[in-house]
Scaffold this motif. Structure first.
Motif, PDB file in Angstrom:
ATOM      1  N   THR A  87       0.818  -1.212   0.000  1.00 11.63           N
ATOM      2  CA  THR A  87       0.000   0.000   0.000  1.00 11.63           C
ATOM      3  C   THR A  87       0.852   1.262   0.000  1.00 11.63           C
ATOM      4  O   THR A  87       0.402   2.303  -0.478  1.00 11.63           O
ATOM      5  CB  THR A  87      -0.964   0.011   1.196  1.00 11.63           C
ATOM      6  OG1 THR A  87      -0.213  -0.138   2.404  1.00 11.63           O
ATOM      7  CG2 THR A  87      -1.979  -1.122   1.088  1.00 11.63           C
ATOM      8  N   ALA A  88       2.084   1.178   0.504  1.00  8.57           N
ATOM      9  CA  ALA A  88       2.971   2.347   0.476  1.00  8.57           C
ATOM     10  C   ALA A  88       3.278   2.739  -0.970  1.00  8.57           C
ATOM     11  O   ALA A  88       3.298   3.917  -1.318  1.00  8.57           O
ATOM     12  CB  ALA A  88       4.259   2.062   1.242  1.00  8.57           C
ATOM     13  N   ASN A  89       3.483   1.740  -1.821  1.00  5.78           N
ATOM     14  CA  ASN A  89       3.733   1.998  -3.234  1.00  5.78           C
ATOM     15  C   ASN A  89       2.511   2.642  -3.873  1.00  5.78           C
ATOM     16  O   ASN A  89       2.631   3.586  -4.661  1.00  5.78           O
ATOM     17  CB  ASN A  89       4.102   0.697  -3.954  1.00  5.78           C
ATOM     18  CG  ASN A  89       4.406   0.901  -5.410  1.00  5.78           C
ATOM     19  OD1 ASN A  89       3.497   1.119  -6.220  1.00  5.78           O
ATOM     20  ND2 ASN A  89       5.675   0.831  -5.756  1.00  5.78           N
ATOM     21  N   LEU A  90       1.335   2.135  -3.560  1.00  7.28           N
ATOM     22  CA  LEU A  90       0.094   2.708  -4.093  1.00  7.28           C
ATOM     23  C   LEU A  90      -0.061   4.150  -3.625  1.00  7.28           C
ATOM     24  O   LEU A  90      -0.438   5.025  -4.406  1.00  7.28           O
ATOM     25  CB  LEU A  90      -1.110   1.864  -3.659  1.00  7.28           C
ATOM     26  CG  LEU A  90      -2.477   2.357  -4.135  1.00  7.28           C
ATOM     27  CD1 LEU A  90      -2.552   2.381  -5.657  1.00  7.28           C
ATOM     28  CD2 LEU A  90      -3.580   1.489  -3.548  1.00  7.28           C
ATOM     29  N   LYS A  91       0.252   4.409  -2.375  1.00  6.18           N
ATOM     30  CA  LYS A  91       0.172   5.772  -1.831  1.00  6.18           C
ATOM     31  C   LYS A  91       1.115   6.698  -2.604  1.00  6.18           C
ATOM     32  O   LYS A  91       0.732   7.824  -2.943  1.00  6.18           O
ATOM     33  CB  LYS A  91       0.527   5.772  -0.346  1.00  6.18           C
ATOM     34  CG  LYS A  91       0.454   7.128   0.303  1.00  6.18           C
ATOM     35  CD  LYS A  91       0.820   7.058   1.774  1.00  6.18           C
ATOM     36  CE  LYS A  91       0.829   8.443   2.398  1.00  6.18           C
ATOM     37  NZ  LYS A  91       1.234   8.393   3.812  1.00  6.18           N
ATOM     38  N   GLU A  92       2.326   6.237  -2.888  1.00  7.05           N
ATOM     39  CA  GLU A  92       3.279   7.037  -3.667  1.00  7.05           C
ATOM     40  C   GLU A  92       2.713   7.353  -5.053  1.00  7.05           C
ATOM     41  O   GLU A  92       2.870   8.473  -5.554  1.00  7.05           O
ATOM     42  CB  GLU A  92       4.606   6.299  -3.810  1.00  7.05           C
ATOM     43  CG  GLU A  92       5.403   6.206  -2.537  1.00  7.05           C
ATOM     44  CD  GLU A  92       6.619   5.284  -2.653  1.00  7.05           C
ATOM     45  OE1 GLU A  92       6.956   4.865  -3.778  1.00  7.05           O
ATOM     46  OE2 GLU A  92       7.213   4.993  -1.608  1.00  7.05           O
ATOM     47  N   GLN A  93       2.059   6.390  -5.683  1.00  8.56           N
ATOM     48  CA  GLN A  93       1.451   6.618  -6.998  1.00  8.56           C
ATOM     49  C   GLN A  93       0.351   7.676  -6.925  1.00  8.56           C
ATOM     50  O   GLN A  93       0.249   8.541  -7.798  1.00  8.56           O
ATOM     51  CB  GLN A  93       0.857   5.315  -7.546  1.00  8.56           C
ATOM     52  CG  GLN A  93       1.869   4.253  -7.904  1.00  8.56           C
ATOM     53  CD  GLN A  93       1.159   2.978  -8.311  1.00  8.56           C
ATOM     54  OE1 GLN A  93       0.364   2.974  -9.245  1.00  8.56           O
ATOM     55  NE2 GLN A  93       1.433   1.889  -7.600  1.00  8.56           N
ATOM     56  N   ILE A  94      -0.459   7.593  -5.878  1.00  8.02           N
ATOM     57  CA  ILE A  94      -1.550   8.556  -5.706  1.00  8.02           C
ATOM     58  C   ILE A  94      -0.991   9.958  -5.492  1.00  8.02           C
ATOM     59  O   ILE A  94      -1.453  10.923  -6.104  1.00  8.02           O
ATOM     60  CB  ILE A  94      -2.477   8.136  -4.542  1.00  8.02           C
ATOM     61  CG1 ILE A  94      -3.224   6.851  -4.915  1.00  8.02           C
ATOM     62  CG2 ILE A  94      -3.447   9.256  -4.170  1.00  8.02           C
ATOM     63  CD1 ILE A  94      -3.959   6.192  -3.761  1.00  8.02           C
ATOM     64  N   ILE A  95       0.034  10.070  -4.649  1.00  5.34           N
ATOM     65  CA  ILE A  95       0.661  11.376  -4.393  1.00  5.34           C
ATOM     66  C   ILE A  95       1.283  11.921  -5.674  1.00  5.34           C
ATOM     67  O   ILE A  95       1.129  13.101  -5.997  1.00  5.34           O
ATOM     68  CB  ILE A  95       1.697  11.269  -3.252  1.00  5.34           C
ATOM     69  CG1 ILE A  95       0.974  11.026  -1.926  1.00  5.34           C
ATOM     70  CG2 ILE A  95       2.574  12.510  -3.188  1.00  5.34           C
ATOM     71  CD1 ILE A  95       1.884  10.645  -0.772  1.00  5.34           C
ATOM     72  N   ALA A  96       1.972  11.062  -6.427  1.00  9.06           N
ATOM     73  CA  ALA A  96       2.585  11.499  -7.682  1.00  9.06           C
ATOM     74  C   ALA A  96       1.506  11.966  -8.662  1.00  9.06           C
ATOM     75  O   ALA A  96       1.678  12.979  -9.354  1.00  9.06           O
ATOM     76  CB  ALA A  96       3.407  10.365  -8.298  1.00  9.06           C
ATOM     77  N   GLU A 101      -1.311  16.364 -11.386  1.00  8.39           N
ATOM     78  CA  GLU A 101      -2.553  17.074 -11.678  1.00  8.39           C
ATOM     79  C   GLU A 101      -2.468  18.528 -11.226  1.00  8.39           C
ATOM     80  O   GLU A 101      -2.915  19.429 -11.934  1.00  8.39           O
ATOM     81  CB  GLU A 101      -3.744  16.374 -11.019  1.00  8.39           C
ATOM     82  CG  GLU A 101      -4.106  15.057 -11.682  1.00  8.39           C
ATOM     83  CD  GLU A 101      -5.132  14.237 -10.909  1.00  8.39           C
ATOM     84  OE1 GLU A 101      -5.487  14.604  -9.759  1.00  8.39           O
ATOM     85  OE2 GLU A 101      -5.582  13.201 -11.451  1.00  8.39           O
ATOM     86  N   ALA A 102      -1.876  18.759 -10.035  1.00 10.02           N
ATOM     87  CA  ALA A 102      -1.717  20.130  -9.537  1.00 10.02           C
ATOM     88  C   ALA A 102      -0.786  20.916 -10.452  1.00 10.02           C
ATOM     89  O   ALA A 102      -1.057  22.083 -10.779  1.00 10.02           O
ATOM     90  CB  ALA A 102      -1.178  20.115  -8.104  1.00 10.02           C
ATOM     91  N   GLN A 103       0.301  20.294 -10.891  1.00  7.02           N
ATOM     92  CA  GLN A 103       1.237  20.972 -11.789  1.00  7.02           C
ATOM     93  C   GLN A 103       0.578  21.268 -13.130  1.00  7.02           C
ATOM     94  O   GLN A 103       0.775  22.333 -13.708  1.00  7.02           O
ATOM     95  CB  GLN A 103       2.506  20.129 -11.993  1.00  7.02           C
ATOM     96  CG  GLN A 103       3.576  20.843 -12.791  1.00  7.02           C
ATOM     97  CD  GLN A 103       4.065  22.115 -12.124  1.00  7.02           C
ATOM     98  OE1 GLN A 103       4.385  22.124 -10.943  1.00  7.02           O
ATOM     99  NE2 GLN A 103       4.101  23.204 -12.867  1.00  7.02           N
ATOM    100  N   ALA A 104      -0.221  20.335 -13.616  1.00  3.64           N
ATOM    101  CA  ALA A 104      -0.927  20.552 -14.877  1.00  3.64           C
ATOM    102  C   ALA A 104      -1.895  21.731 -14.739  1.00  3.64           C
ATOM    103  O   ALA A 104      -2.025  22.539 -15.665  1.00  3.64           O
ATOM    104  CB  ALA A 104      -1.678  19.290 -15.290  1.00  3.64           C
ATOM    105  N   LYS A 105      -2.540  21.839 -13.591  1.00  2.86           N
ATOM    106  CA  LYS A 105      -3.462  22.959 -13.354  1.00  2.86           C
ATOM    107  C   LYS A 105      -2.682  24.275 -13.343  1.00  2.86           C
ATOM    108  O   LYS A 105      -3.119  25.261 -13.946  1.00  2.86           O
ATOM    109  CB  LYS A 105      -4.187  22.749 -12.017  1.00  2.86           C
ATOM    110  CG  LYS A 105      -5.265  23.749 -11.735  1.00  2.86           C
ATOM    111  CD  LYS A 105      -5.993  23.408 -10.452  1.00  2.86           C
ATOM    112  CE  LYS A 105      -7.091  24.412 -10.162  1.00  2.86           C
ATOM    113  NZ  LYS A 105      -7.798  24.118  -8.913  1.00  2.86           N
TER     114      LYS A 105
END
Length: 155
Positions: A87-96, A101-105
């Motif tokens: 789940t730590a890997n999944l969390k890293e993917q979500i944060i990335a 998305e924030a950078q794209a905005k």
């Protein structure tokens, strides 16, 4: 006993000396897809698999999870395997993803601001060109207008 219904299971197994290996496991279940590969030691009764779980793209409600994967390892005795979900890997993917998305905005806002500034600059340049054109036309008109001559008489 828990069970998972699946609609499709594909895997190519290579069997040698009681060990079955595969590297193209593909399982489609109701809401998830699994892919990966590993080894089944039939003589020892053990397994060691590394898989990636992802949302089934055929389920519209899970569209927000498309592209995210949950690494899962399955190992130990075939009769009672131990699984571990990273789940730590999944969390890293979500944060990335959130950062992207924030950078794209931010990038879209900057591009929109630049477009507005360029439009304003173009409007100013057009207005200045129009003003110069009007000034030149006025000068040309003044030059071509008939001149009034005044006679000065000498006493």
């Amino acid at each position: 006993m828990a069970k998972t219904n699946f609609s499709e299971l594909n895997a190519t197994l290579h069997l040698k000396n009681g060990i079955a290996e595969n590297h193209d496991l593909s399982v489609s279940a109701d809401v998830l897809k699994l892919s990966g590969g590993g080894m089944l030691n039939l003589a020892a009764g053990t397994l060691d698999y590394k898989m990636q779980a992802s949302a089934n793209p055929k389920v519209p409600e899970l569209a927000g999870l498309i592209g995210l994967t949950l690494p899962i390892t399955l190992s130990g005795p075939i009769q009672n395997p131990v699984y571990k979900a990273d789940t730590a890997n999944l969390k890293e993917q979500i944060i990335a993803r959130q950062k992207a998305e924030a950078q794209a905005k931010i990038d879209r806002a900057a591009a929109a601001q630049k477009a507005r500034e360029e439009k304003i600059a173009a409007q100013k340049a057009a207005a200045l060109a129009e003003k110069k054109k009007a000034e030149l036309a006025a000068k040309k008109k003044a030059r071509s207008a008939p001149r009034k001559t005044t006679k000065v008489s000498k006493p």
